[in-house]
Design an enzyme around this catalytic site. Sequence first.
Site, PDB file in Angstrom:
ATOM      1  N   TYR A  62       0.834  -1.200   0.000  1.00 12.34           N
ATOM      2  CA  TYR A  62       0.000   0.000   0.000  1.00 12.34           C
ATOM      3  C   TYR A  62       0.870   1.253   0.000  1.00 12.34           C
ATOM      4  CZ  TYR A  62      -3.613  -3.357   1.406  1.00 12.34           C
ATOM      5  OH  TYR A  62      -4.467  -4.434   1.486  1.00 12.34           O
ATOM      6  N   HIS A 146       0.059 -12.153   0.939  1.00 11.19           N
ATOM      7  CA  HIS A 146      -0.643 -11.160   0.125  1.00 11.19           C
ATOM      8  C   HIS A 146      -0.590 -11.479  -1.366  1.00 11.19           C
ATOM      9  CE1 HIS A 146      -1.360  -6.530  -0.398  1.00 11.19           C
ATOM     10  NE2 HIS A 146      -2.456  -7.245  -0.620  1.00 11.19           N
TER      11      HIS A 146
END
Length: 182
Positions: A62, A146
Site C-alpha cells: 500500500y 498477500h
Amino acid sequence: VMAAGPLDTVALGGSGLRVSRLGLGTAPLGNLFTKVQESDADATIDAALGAGITFVDTAPHYGLGVAERRLGRRLAQVPRDRFVLSTKVGRLVRPLEAGEMADPEGFTATPGAKRVWDFSRDGVRRSLEESLDRLGLDRIDVALVHDPDNHEREAVEQALPALAELRDQGVVRAIGAGMNQA
C-alpha cells in the site's frame, strides 16, 4: 488520538484475538488512486479508533510502505493492547536502481521504490521485520500472505509454513491469506 468507544467485537478465528466487527483497511492511506494529505490520513485513523474500531489492516504494498508509516505514526500514541494489527507478506519494498521506473500499481505519490515478489521463508521474515520498522511497533498480530495468486507453489511450500512457524514461536498470533482467487 481519541480513546476507543464501544463497538461489538468478535473472535478472530481460533487465534484468541477479538476484533471489532468493522476494521480499517489502509490501502487508501497509501495513496490508492489519489493522493491523500497527511492531515486527512491522520484524521481517518483517529476517527476510526475514536469510533471503537480495533482491527487495522495494512501492507507494504500500500503505497510502497506509505500506509504502514502513516499508520505507525498514529498508532504510536495508542496503548498497544487497544488494537489488533494485520499486515502482509509477499512483496518487499526495494529502492529503484539506476534507470528503473516504478510500477505504481494504482498508487500515486509513491516513494522512489519498487515491489519485489518474495514468498520465500527468508522473504517472509524480512517483510515482517521491515513492516515492524516502518510501523515503529513491537509486534504484528496477524500476518497474511498477500496476493499469492500467481505464486501459489512458493506461497504454499514456503510462505505459509514460515508464517506457521512464526505463529508457533509466538512472533505473530494469527496467519492467513489475502488473495484475489479462491
